[in-house]
Write an enzyme that holds these catalytic residues in place. Structure first.
Site, PDB file in Angstrom:
ATOM      1  N   LEU A  53       0.820  -1.219   0.000  1.00 33.65           N
ATOM      2  CA  LEU A  53       0.000   0.000   0.000  1.00 33.65           C
ATOM      3  C   LEU A  53       0.849   1.262   0.000  1.00 33.65           C
ATOM      4  CD1 LEU A  53      -2.805  -1.018   2.538  1.00 33.65           C
ATOM      5  CD2 LEU A  53      -2.948  -0.934   0.037  1.00 33.65           C
ATOM      6  N   GLY A  54       2.004   1.205   0.624  1.00 30.55           N
ATOM      7  CA  GLY A  54       2.861   2.388   0.662  1.00 30.55           C
ATOM      8  C   GLY A  54       3.981   2.230   1.669  1.00 30.55           C
ATOM      9  N   ASP A 189       0.572  14.185  14.274  1.00 32.92           N
ATOM     10  CA  ASP A 189       0.879  14.054  12.847  1.00 32.92           C
ATOM     11  C   ASP A 189      -0.407  14.144  12.015  1.00 32.92           C
ATOM     12  OD1 ASP A 189       2.579  13.843  10.697  1.00 32.92           O
ATOM     13  OD2 ASP A 189       2.631  11.650  10.707  1.00 32.92           O
TER      14      ASP A 189
END
Length: 474
Positions: A53-54, A189
Site C-alpha cells: 500500500l505504501g 501528525d
C-alpha cells in the site's frame, strides 16, 4: 493467489502460488516462502500480504487477508522498516513509536468508530538474507482496513475542497480529536494523508505512530515532543522539540484544512517566514467566520490559539459576529474566548470592521483585470454602436455593462480563465454576426480592442502609482 514478500529489499517480492487459489488449501497450508529471498510469506501462519500500500520513513503497509476469519477479512499489515542510516538511539526511538501505535490502537481503536481497530502485534525472526548465519527481526502490527481514499489522494483527484466540504472534515476530525485528547493522547501528525474517507463517506483518523501519551494525566497536560513531525503541518513548539499540547493537533488540523482549500501541494509556500504568518487567504474564497477560526488555530504562540477541540466547536457554532478576528499583531484579541464579545470601549459605529471574505488582489490581478475590462469594453462598444447607431446611447450602455463586469471582478465572480474566455466568446459572436461589426474588419476590431485594453492597463497602473505615493505621504 499472489502473496507479497515483506522483507525489505527483496529483489522480487511478488510471489504467485496457483494452489492457494483453492480456499480449502489456503486455510490449511502450513507455510509458503518467497522464491527470491526465502522469507516466510504467511505471517504467524495467519496473515497473507497481497499488495504493497505504501512506504514511509519508519515502515511499510501491506493489504493482507486474514485466513482465520470466515470471509478471509481484509486488513492492513504494517511492518517496522526504518529508512536511512539511523543511530542506535534513533532506531530505538523509531521502534518505540511503532510499538506505541499498537498500544494506543489497542486502547482506543475499539472505543471510537473513526479510529481503526488493532487486530494483532507480533515480531517475526527469520534468517538474514544478506548476512548468512545471522538473523533479522521484524515487527508487525495488524489493523482494520479502511476501504477508501485518504484526503491527499482525494485532493489530487477532485481538486480544491469547497467551504462546506472542509467544514465537514473539520467537524468530524474535531470529534475524533476530542475523544483522543480526553484520553490524554496527542496525535502529533495530523495531515491529509492521515485522514481516510471510507467508501461509505465516513472519515477516519489514521497513523498513531507519532502519538505522545500522557500516562495518568488529565486532558490539557503537556509533554515533550520526540522530534517526529511532518514539515509544514507541525507548529513551532513541535519543530523545536519542546512541549506539545492539544492545540498542537489543532494547528496541524488547520494546516490540513488550508491545504484542502487551496490545493497547494507544497504547503510551506503559503507560510511567510518574514512575518511568521500564514498567507493563504488570496488562494481561496471562504467566509470571514471560517477564516478567523483557522487563523486563530494557526497562530505561532500556543497561548493565543484555541486551547481545546471544544473551543473550536463552540467557535464554529457561534454566530459570525461573535468570533474574535485573529490578528497576530493584536495578541489581546486572541486571548479572549471565541464566545466572548470583543470589549467595546469606543462608540458603536466605530467598532472593528469584520474581515472581508474577498481575497486581496495582487498587482498582476489588477493589471490583468484592467486589460480584460479595456478589451471587453472595446468589443462591447463596437457591437452596441453597430446596433444603436448613437454614440451617446452606446457610451452610456457600454459604461453600464463595463461597470457590472468590473464589479463582478471585485467580488471575484469573474477571475482567472474567465478573463480570457469571456472576451473570446464575445469576439466569436461578433465574428459570426456581421451585423455587430460596425463596418470594420475583424482585424480592425481586434486592434481597436487591444488598444483599449492597453490604455486601460496604463491608466490603472498610473492611478495605482499615484495612490501608493499619496499613501506614503499621508
Amino acid at each position: 493467489m499472489e502473496i507479497y514478500c515483506t522483507r525489505p529489499g527483496c529483489p522480487r517480492p511478488q510471489n504467485y502460488f496457483q494452489d492457494l487459489d483453492d480456499h480449502s488449501t489456503l486455510r490449511t497450508v502450513q507455510q509458503k516462502y518467497c522464491t527470491a529471498c526465502g522469507m516466510p510469506l504467511i505471517l504467524v501462519s495467519r496473515y497473507l500480504p497481497t499488495k504493497l500500500l505504501g512506504k514511509g520513513g519508519f515502515g511499510a503497509a501491506f493489504l493482507a487477508r486474514d485466513r482465520y476469519t470466515p470471509g478471509m477479512r481484509q486488513c492492513v499489515v504494517k511492518q517496522f522498516q526504518p529508512a536511512g542510516n539511523l543511530t542506535t538511539t534513533q532506531l530505538q526511538l523509531a521502534q518505540d513509536l511503532f510499538e506505541r501505535e499498537a498500544v494506543v490502537l489497542e486502547e482506543i481503536g475499539t472505543q471510537h468508530e473513526r479510529i481503526p481497530d488493532l487486530y494483532a502485534f507480533f515480531p517475526v525472526i527469520v534468517p538474514s538474507f544478506l548476512q548468512p548465519g545471522k538473523q533479522d527481526q521484524f515487527f508487525y502490527l495488524v489493523q482494520e482496513y479502511i476501504d477508501g481514499q485518504n484526503l491527499d489522494e482525494e485532493l489530487a483527484q477532485k481538486g480544491k475542497f469547497s467551504e462546506p466540504e472542509v467544514l465537514e472534515v473539520l467537524r468530524e476530525i474535531l470529534q475524533v480529536l476530542q475523544f483522543v485528547h480526553h484520553k490524554g493522547i496527542i496525535h502529533r501528525d495530523i495531515k491529509p494523508s492521515n485522514i481516510m474517507r471510507h467508501r461509505n463517506g465516513k472519515l477516519y483518523l489514521l497513523d498513531f505512530g507519532a502519538v505522545k501519551q500522557v500516562a495518568n494525566a488529565p486532558p490539557g497536560v503537556t509533554t515533550s515532543s520526540t522530534g517526529i513531525y511532518s514539515l509544514g503541518f507541525a507548529p513551532p513548539e513541535q519543530m523545536s522539540g519542546g512541549q506539545v499540547f492539544p492545540s498542537t493537533d489543532l494547528y496541524a488540523l488547520a494546516v490540513t484544512v488550508v491545504t484542502l482549500l487551496t490545493g497547494e501541494k507544497d504547503i510551506t509556500q503559503l507560510f511567510d517566514v518574514y512575518s511568521n504568518q500564514w498567507k493563504w487567504h488570496n488562494q481561496t474564497k471562504v467566509s470571514s467566520h471560517l477564516a478567523n477560526i483557522l487563523d486563530k488555530m494557526l497562530l505561532p504562540a500556543v497561548n493565543q490559539r484555541f486551547q481545546s477541540t471544544q473551543e473550536v466547536v463552540d467557535a464554529l457554532n457561534a454566530p459570525p459576529q461573535q468570533i474574535v478576528p485573529t490578528q497576530i499583531n493584536s495578541p489581546q484579541l486572541h486571548q479572549l474566548s471565541p464566545l466572548h464579545p470583543v470589549p467595546n470601549p469606543i462608540p458603536h459605529k466605530q467598532q472593528l470592521p469584520r474581515t472581508s471574505s474577498v481575497a486581496p488582489f495582487s498587482i498582476w490581478e489588477f493589471l490583468t483585470g484592467a486589460g480584460f475590462s479595456g478589451f471587453e469594453g472595446g468589443l462591447i462598444a463596437i457591437a452596441l454602436y453597430s446596433l444603436l447607431k448613437s454614440p451617446e446611447i452606446t457610451l452610456a450602455a457600454s459604461a453600464l455593462i463595463l461597470g457590472i463586469l468590473i464589479f463582478a471582478q471585485t467580488r471575484r465572480w469573474i477571475e482567472k480563465w474567465d478573463l480570457f474566455i469571456i472576451p473570446a466568446i464575445t469576439l466569436a459572436i461578433i465574428f459570426f454576426v456581421p451585423l455587430l461589426q460596425a463596418g470594420l474588419s475583424i482585424q480592425q476590431i481586434i486592434i481597436l480592442s487591444v488598444m483599449a485594453g492597453l490604455v486601460a492597463i496604463a491608466v490603472t497602473a498610473i492611478f495605482r502609482l499615484i495612490y501608493k505615493l499619496l499613501s506614503l505621504i499621508f
